[in-house]
Design an enzyme around this catalytic site. Sequence first.
Site, PDB file in Angstrom:
ATOM      1  N   HIS A 468     101.725 -16.626  17.123  1.00  0.00           N
ATOM      2  CA  HIS A 468     102.812 -16.312  16.184  1.00  0.00           C
ATOM      3  C   HIS A 468     103.891 -15.440  16.836  1.00  0.00           C
ATOM      4  CE1 HIS A 468     104.647 -16.633  12.419  1.00  0.00           C
ATOM      5  NE2 HIS A 468     103.667 -16.230  11.611  1.00  0.00           N
ATOM      6  N   ASP A 472     107.040 -19.682  15.191  1.00  0.00           N
ATOM      7  CA  ASP A 472     107.141 -19.310  13.779  1.00  0.00           C
ATOM      8  C   ASP A 472     106.352 -20.289  12.918  1.00  0.00           C
ATOM      9  OD1 ASP A 472     108.821 -17.170  14.352  1.00  0.00           O
ATOM     10  OD2 ASP A 472     110.624 -18.415  14.218  1.00  0.00           O
TER      11      ASP A 472
END
Length: 497
Positions: A468, A472
């Site tokens: 992450h 995204d």
Amino acid sequence: MSTWFKKPGDKVAVDEMICELETDKVTVEVPSPVAGTLLEIIATEGQTVAPNALLAQIAQGDSADSNEMRPTTISGAKLNEGQSDMSGKAVDVMVPTLGESVTEATVATWFKKVGDQVAQDEMLCELETDKVSVEVPSPVAGVLAEILAPEGATIDAKAKLAIITEGAAGAVSAPAAAPAAAAAAPAAAAPADAGRSDVEDAPSAKKAMAEAGISRDAVTGSGRDGRAMKEDVARATAAPAAAPAASVAPTPAVAPRAPSSAADAAREERVKMTRLRATIARRLKDAQNTAAMLTTYNEVDMKAIMDLRNEYKDAFEKKHKVKLGFMSFFVKACNHALKEVPEVNAEIDGGDIIYKNYVNMGVAVGTPNGLVVPVVRDADQLSFADIEKQIGELGARARDGKLTMNDMQGGTFTISNGGVYGSLMSSPILNPPQSGILGMHKIQDRPVVVGGQIVIRPMMYLALSYDHRIVDGKGAVTFLVRVKEALEDPRRLLMDL
């Protein structure tokens, strides 16, 4: 070395016996090559020496105090006419190239022992690295004169493993000693077994016994002093099972953690982790500690691919000499999705993001020694047939332990297929420094709604684990949706949609 008949400072005559050597075949007396004074003993009693090793120095002349005396060296270059001719050139056996990121290895198994004849390119030993097992071939034909790195030793990537005497003749048992040895064998068997607790078995043999689930008592050691070797375990495993030896359980290894009871201790077994398994554990934990790992899920209707495969599999195999599997469809679908979401094919390097304008697809393969990830290079440039061929070859080499370091390096994205083991759903762990890994799972018939109707379709859950920090949520979901669309309608791959 067995015995020195002289000590430093003693006078010696030409051909006077000055020491005695013991080999695994015969006892050899070493005569003095000159008359003079024994200056220095290099190899002390009890020391193990190679056939070409320096034993001592003799000062040739009348007095050890004379400055004109010429020191003469004594070596074990030629032990016995019936033993070995070690008069050839000494050749070093070095650790082969292990790969840029590998700095050390563990010696797993020696296939030869000191004094054995070896042919050029014959396998001498096997090394275990963090990633693969590496076999070390002999650089020349000759006799293995000395082993410098014993089994279980951790060595540097540039270390010397052994010394081979090039062109020398192999060990030959003395004919006269054979009858005596045969007669003495039954009598010696009992004492050897009795003292076996002081003999350290080969690490490879211990590992093989643990994997086979057999006790040490079931293995007859053929090594020195009854030491169990890997091939001894193989023979014991292949032989018919002997009558159970009462209810005596193997003695458990001494462990820091105390068992809950004596009964539990008798049923426990402690085995040292292989370098590969230890590296897998470390890397997976590092991935959890370093990456901001998250997993997103979806499901895919496999009917379109299964219909297409059933229609063309025979023609495909006839033309390309390889079976059409599901993996090539998934690789193609991931290549397609990675073009649209390039951050899934990127990695973080310090404060930079490195975008890869190519796809080296890692394919996770389960082996008896653990999970490995060989790499299909430039997978985005390959056809279905090329992908199937490379995956088949890499999988076979992985299961046989024949993967090279080059086969394991440079991956940019990974696919892991837990479905072959029956997994319905899982969260795969990233393969650092990659930022994405796709998990495939079991194909299972389930009721789904298609066009307002409930129908039975072959469904598979897909899981994308991603970092992450660089990917995204929108990018991760988009990637997985593109993979789903390409698999449910393979025509989209042809139209680049």
